[in-house]
Design a protein around this motif. Structure first.
Motif, PDB file in Angstrom:
ATOM      1  N   SER A 100       8.237  11.039   2.546  1.00 26.31           N
ATOM      2  CA  SER A 100       8.086   9.602   2.339  1.00 26.31           C
ATOM      3  C   SER A 100       9.011   8.805   3.255  1.00 26.31           C
ATOM      4  CB  SER A 100       8.339   9.233   0.883  1.00 26.31           C
ATOM      5  OG  SER A 100       9.666   9.549   0.510  1.00 26.31           O
ATOM      6  N   GLY A 147       1.065   3.982  -3.249  1.00 28.89           N
ATOM      7  CA  GLY A 147       0.444   5.253  -2.893  1.00 28.89           C
ATOM      8  C   GLY A 147      -0.897   5.108  -2.195  1.00 28.89           C
ATOM      9  N   GLY A 148      -1.192   3.911  -1.739  1.00 30.70           N
ATOM     10  CA  GLY A 148      -2.471   3.655  -1.084  1.00 30.70           C
ATOM     11  C   GLY A 148      -2.550   4.106   0.358  1.00 30.70           C
ATOM     12  N   LEU A 149      -1.428   4.524   0.929  1.00 29.92           N
ATOM     13  CA  LEU A 149      -1.430   5.031   2.303  1.00 29.92           C
ATOM     14  C   LEU A 149      -1.335   6.552   2.277  1.00 29.92           C
ATOM     15  CD1 LEU A 149       1.028   2.644   4.179  1.00 29.92           C
ATOM     16  CD2 LEU A 149      -1.463   2.651   4.264  1.00 29.92           C
ATOM     17  N   PRO A 150      -2.199   7.199   3.028  1.00 34.51           N
ATOM     18  CA  PRO A 150      -2.099   8.662   3.072  1.00 34.51           C
ATOM     19  C   PRO A 150      -0.789   9.080   3.730  1.00 34.51           C
ATOM     20  CG  PRO A 150      -3.722   7.864   4.654  1.00 34.51           C
ATOM     21  CD  PRO A 150      -3.255   6.688   3.875  1.00 34.51           C
ATOM     22  N   SER A 151      -0.171  10.067   3.171  1.00 32.65           N
ATOM     23  CA  SER A 151       1.097  10.546   3.720  1.00 32.65           C
ATOM     24  C   SER A 151       0.972  12.028   4.053  1.00 32.65           C
ATOM     25  CB  SER A 151       2.213  10.330   2.705  1.00 32.65           C
ATOM     26  OG  SER A 151       3.430  10.787   3.216  1.00 32.65           O
ATOM     27  N   THR A 152       1.298  12.355   5.286  1.00 32.65           N
ATOM     28  CA  THR A 152       1.216  13.758   5.698  1.00 32.65           C
ATOM     29  C   THR A 152       2.589  14.393   5.770  1.00 32.65           C
ATOM     30  OG1 THR A 152       1.282  13.091   8.012  1.00 32.65           O
ATOM     31  CG2 THR A 152      -0.894  13.383   7.013  1.00 32.65           C
ATOM     32  N   ALA A 191       7.141   7.959   6.307  1.00 38.27           N
ATOM     33  CA  ALA A 191       6.180   6.880   6.071  1.00 38.27           C
ATOM     34  C   ALA A 191       6.892   5.529   6.079  1.00 38.27           C
ATOM     35  CB  ALA A 191       5.448   7.099   4.753  1.00 38.27           C
ATOM     36  N   ARG A 227       0.837  -1.209   0.000  1.00 38.81           N
ATOM     37  CA  ARG A 227       0.000   0.000   0.000  1.00 38.81           C
ATOM     38  C   ARG A 227       0.871   1.258   0.000  1.00 38.81           C
ATOM     39  NH1 ARG A 227      -2.545  -3.584  -0.899  1.00 38.81           N
ATOM     40  NH2 ARG A 227      -4.599  -4.234  -0.259  1.00 38.81           N
TER      41      ARG A 227
END
Length: 124
Positions: free
Chosen positions: A78, A70-75, A81, A66
């Motif tokens: 990277s 790019g399936g995980l939201p990243s604030t 993450a 994921r």
């Protein structure tokens, strides 16, 4: 419960948790009738622990996939993450090791109880 169900994994996990809580209540109410019944229960719990331990690496793989797609939201960056996913992986690896150890200990207790089961049940 239908094991080939189309239920999402989190619902299957919630159902498994509910069943374990129900088992806990039944054991607390002294519903194990014999040493053989206790032995079978330990065996089923050993399989459950072993199955859970083997499930955890797949969860880590899914999490990494994921993140890659790019399936995980990243604030944040990277790198953060990836650090978080790596930390989750470490914790899942520890949980897997604990699950495997639990299965090993349950196997040992089942083996020890097996020697007592026949005499306690009167079927020597």
């Amino acid at each position: 419960m239908d094991p080939v169900s189309a239920e999402p994994p989190y619902l299957l996990a919630a159902q498994a948790s509910s069943v374990v809580r129900h088992l806990y209540r039944r054991v607390q109410d002294d519903e194990l009738d014999s040493a053989a019944d206790l032995n079978r229960t330990l065996g089923a719990l050993r399989r459950l622990s072993d199955d859970l331990a083997h499930l955890l690496p797949g969860l880590q793989e899914q999490l990494e996939e994921r993140l890659l797609d790019g399936g995980l939201p990243s604030t944040g960056p990277s790198a953060e993450a990836w650090d978080t996913v790596a930390e989750v992986g470490l914790v899942l690896a520890r949980a897997r090791a604990a699950g495997l150890l639990m299965a090993q200990e349950l196997r040992a207790s089942q083996r020890l109880l097996g020697g007592l089961a026949a005499p306690l049940d009167g079927s020597a």
